[in-house]
Design an enzyme around this catalytic site. Sequence first.
Site, PDB file in Angstrom:
ATOM      1  NE  ARG A  99      -3.843   0.506   1.936  1.00  0.00           N
ATOM      2  CZ  ARG A  99      -5.075   0.506   2.475  1.00  0.00           C
ATOM      3  NH1 ARG A  99      -5.310   1.157   3.599  1.00  0.00           N
ATOM      4  NH2 ARG A  99      -6.063  -0.120   1.883  1.00  0.00           N
ATOM      5  CG  HIS A 126      -8.309  -0.082  -2.918  1.00  0.00           C
ATOM      6  ND1 HIS A 126      -7.505  -1.154  -2.567  1.00  0.00           N
ATOM      7  CD2 HIS A 126      -8.971   0.256  -1.774  1.00  0.00           C
ATOM      8  CE1 HIS A 126      -7.682  -1.432  -1.288  1.00  0.00           C
ATOM      9  NE2 HIS A 126      -8.568  -0.598  -0.781  1.00  0.00           N
ATOM     10  CD  GLN A 129     -13.039  -1.971  -1.056  1.00  0.00           C
ATOM     11  OE1 GLN A 129     -12.277  -1.885  -0.095  1.00  0.00           O
ATOM     12  NE2 GLN A 129     -14.238  -2.511  -0.955  1.00  0.00           N
ATOM     13  CG  ASP A 217     -13.625   5.994  -0.907  1.00  0.00           C
ATOM     14  OD1 ASP A 217     -13.628   5.859   0.340  1.00  0.00           O
ATOM     15  OD2 ASP A 217     -12.568   5.990  -1.585  1.00  0.00           O
ATOM     16  CB  CYS A 257     -14.179   0.973  -0.119  1.00  0.00           C
ATOM     17  SG  CYS A 257     -13.817   2.732   0.022  1.00  0.00           S
ATOM     18  NE  ARG A 285     -10.462  -5.425   0.330  1.00  0.00           N
ATOM     19  CZ  ARG A 285      -9.616  -4.460   0.694  1.00  0.00           C
ATOM     20  NH1 ARG A 285     -10.062  -3.342   1.218  1.00  0.00           N
ATOM     21  NH2 ARG A 285      -8.311  -4.585   0.482  1.00  0.00           N
TER      22      ARG A 285
HETATM   23  N1   CP Z   1     -11.342  -0.333   2.251  1.00  0.00           N
HETATM   24  C1   CP Z   1     -10.074  -0.335   2.693  1.00  0.00           C
HETATM   25  O1   CP Z   1      -9.122  -0.485   1.935  1.00  0.00           O
HETATM   26  O2   CP Z   1      -9.947  -0.149   4.032  1.00  0.00           O
HETATM   27  P1   CP Z   1      -8.580   0.015   4.833  1.00  0.00           P
HETATM   28  O3   CP Z   1      -8.000   1.358   4.421  1.00  0.00           O
HETATM   29  O4   CP Z   1      -8.974  -0.019   6.278  1.00  0.00           O
HETATM   30  O5   CP Z   1      -7.652  -1.068   4.443  1.00  0.00           O
HETATM   31  N1  NVA Z   2      -9.990   6.434  -1.121  1.00  0.00           N
HETATM   32  C1  NVA Z   2      -9.595   6.334   0.268  1.00  0.00           C
HETATM   33  C2  NVA Z   2     -10.128   5.106   0.965  1.00  0.00           C
HETATM   34  C3  NVA Z   2      -9.746   3.833   0.355  1.00  0.00           C
HETATM   35  C4  NVA Z   2     -10.126   2.617   1.132  1.00  0.00           C
HETATM   36  C5  NVA Z   2      -8.090   6.450   0.402  1.00  0.00           C
HETATM   37  O1  NVA Z   2      -7.358   6.273  -0.585  1.00  0.00           O
HETATM   38  O2  NVA Z   2      -7.637   6.745   1.493  1.00  0.00           O
END
Ligand code: CP
Ligand code: NVA
Length: 309
Positions: A99, A126, A129, A217, A257, A285
């Site tokens: 990440r 992502h 997701q 989101d 998400c 997930r």
């Molecule tokens: N939806 C998602 O990726 O959540 P986190 O940021 O908690 O991993």
């Molecule tokens: N879009 C947001 C949440 C993803 C789970 C991010 O990138 O922080």
Amino acid sequence: MSAGHRHLLEIDDLTPAELDRVLSLAADPSPRPVLAGRGVALVFEKPSARTRHSMEMAVVQLGGHPSYISGIEVGLDQRESVEDVTRTLAGYYWLIGARVFAHRSVERMAAVDWRPVVNLLSDRSHPMQALADLLTLRQEWGVLAGRSIAYVGDGNNVCRSLAFAAAMAGMDIRVASPAGFNLDDADADRVAALGGALVRTEDPVEAVAGVDAVYTDVWVSRGEEAEAATKRDALVRFGVTAELFAGAAPDAVFLHCLPAHRGEEVAPDVIDGPRSRVWRQAENRMHAARGLLWWLAESAPPAGHGALR
Ligand code: CP
Ligand code: NVA
């Protein structure tokens, strides 16, 4: 040394047939220990509740060992280069998940190509997701082709991967965002190349009219803190309220998400209402991650230990 590993940087790194296979494996309640004796490195430059723990448990369910590695500890391009961190971890682990703030970082990891690399969220995408999102909708409807989904809010990483995934599954996708915050022309072209047609609008009511699912989101993603006030101002008309959701199909489901900000991008009575599927989506997930790792292990069975032998 390049080995032609399969990487998942964006959902369309899979073919539609492979995506279907991953979702089928995700739904299989009896995983085989395809990762016995193997490790999976999980590097996080940003915090996580779902992604870290769903990946960790998916690895365990496949008989492997997950290692959480904080970005600060390995210091991507701080303590040493992204490439050197990748080569080092590749010596110990069967797969590297990461990440990252900059999508370029996962591209550079994949370019090393000593191990499969899975994007666990970048500023652009992502895909893990999106896998869980499709799995959730498949559980809901059975067949995805011909269904429709509206994403209302910031045209961000989650939105982009969802749009590509929906196109691959034969779904119609509409995105409602303020001017300057929607997906761009290159994204629309990529949706078209995947066989879909992306409808972009500044009108949330138009986007949700009659759709089978509504998705949103957060308005401010991690790494965008400097733009927070601007984005909140721009997106204020783009919250999913009960009134807006009422414009979707009568049996439409709501997806998010997570993490969610009740009263901002979604009203409490929508996310906590009877048509919300967010907790099933969150659990999925883990099932989706298990399906993806299982498929990768099937595609390139691990042989020996280490990357150089
Ligand atoms: N939806 C998602 O990726 O959540 P986190 O940021 O908690 O991993
Ligand atoms: N879009 C947001 C949440 C993803 C789970 C991010 O990138 O922080």
